[in-house]
Design an enzyme around this catalytic site. Structure first.
Site, short mmCIF file in Angstrom:
data_model
loop_
_atom_site.label_atom_id
_atom_site.label_comp_id
_atom_site.label_asym_id
_atom_site.label_seq_id
_atom_site.Cartn_x
_atom_site.Cartn_y
_atom_site.Cartn_z
N GLU A 41 0.71 -1.18 -0.15
CA GLU A 41 0.06 -0.08 -0.06
C GLU A 41 0.76 1.32 0.04
O GLU A 41 2.00 1.40 1.10
CB GLU A 41 -0.86 0.03 1.17
CG GLU A 41 -1.87 -1.14 1.21
CD GLU A 41 -2.91 -0.80 0.36
OE1 GLU A 41 -3.28 0.24 -0.14
OE2 GLU A 41 -3.38 -1.95 -0.54
N GLU A 82 -4.28 1.70 9.90
CA GLU A 82 -3.96 1.59 8.43
C GLU A 82 -4.14 0.22 8.01
O GLU A 82 -4.85 -0.04 6.72
CB GLU A 82 -2.45 2.11 7.98
CG GLU A 82 -2.49 2.07 6.43
CD GLU A 82 -3.18 3.10 5.71
OE1 GLU A 82 -3.93 2.89 4.80
OE2 GLU A 82 -3.25 4.35 6.05
N GLU A 89 -11.05 -2.61 3.27
CA GLU A 89 -11.20 -2.26 1.67
C GLU A 89 -11.09 -3.61 1.10
O GLU A 89 -11.88 -3.75 0.00
CB GLU A 89 -10.02 -1.56 1.49
CG GLU A 89 -10.22 0.16 1.75
CD GLU A 89 -9.16 1.03 1.19
OE1 GLU A 89 -7.91 0.35 0.91
OE2 GLU A 89 -9.05 2.02 1.41
#
Length: 135
Positions: A41, A82, A89
């Site tokens: 990411e 995070e 997601e």
């Protein structure tokens, strides 16, 4: 249904439950896999760079040991948030690949949680830097 029939219908677990030291090593392996996934990411890589830069800046302005500890703890919380946001997601994309209000809301809420931590970390870093430079 008889007790014998119920016992034969039960499915075997997909994963064997680890115990003792095996559990510790398995948990460490899962965490390592999660960290490697999170490295994919861009946002997390940026946060790692900010962490390293923050440590350097804190050293340059003469931050106290407790300020360093506070920064490390805040960054660890940011990394955890995070990771949870990324997990949300991925689950939303897997379960609901089409655009939906519920999926969008879940992703937006995860993003807001990360934003709150970014603001918290930024304000703390600003406090330490201003205090180190002017007081």
């Amino acid at each position: 249904m008889s007790v014998e029939a119920e016992e034969t219908v039960k499915a075997e677990p997909v994963f064997e439950k680890k115990v003792g030291l095996d559990h510790l090593f398995a948990a460490a392996r899962y965490s390592s896999q999660g960290f490697r996934r999170l490295l994919g990411e861009a946002a997390f890589r940026h946060e790692l760079i900010a962490f390293a830069a923050g440590l350097v800046v804190f050293a340059l302005v003469g931050a106290t040991f407790l300020q360093f500890i506070g920064f490390v703890v805040l960054m660890a919380i940011l990394f955890a948030v995070e990771a949870l946001n990324t997990a949300i997601e991925e689950l939303v994309d897997r379960i609901s690949p089409e655009i939906s209000t519920v999926g969008r809301n879940a992703k937006d809420l995860g993003s807001f949680a990360v934003f709150c931590m970014l603001v918290s970390n930024g304000l703390f870093a600003l406090y330490v830097v201003i205090g180190g430079l002017f007081f």
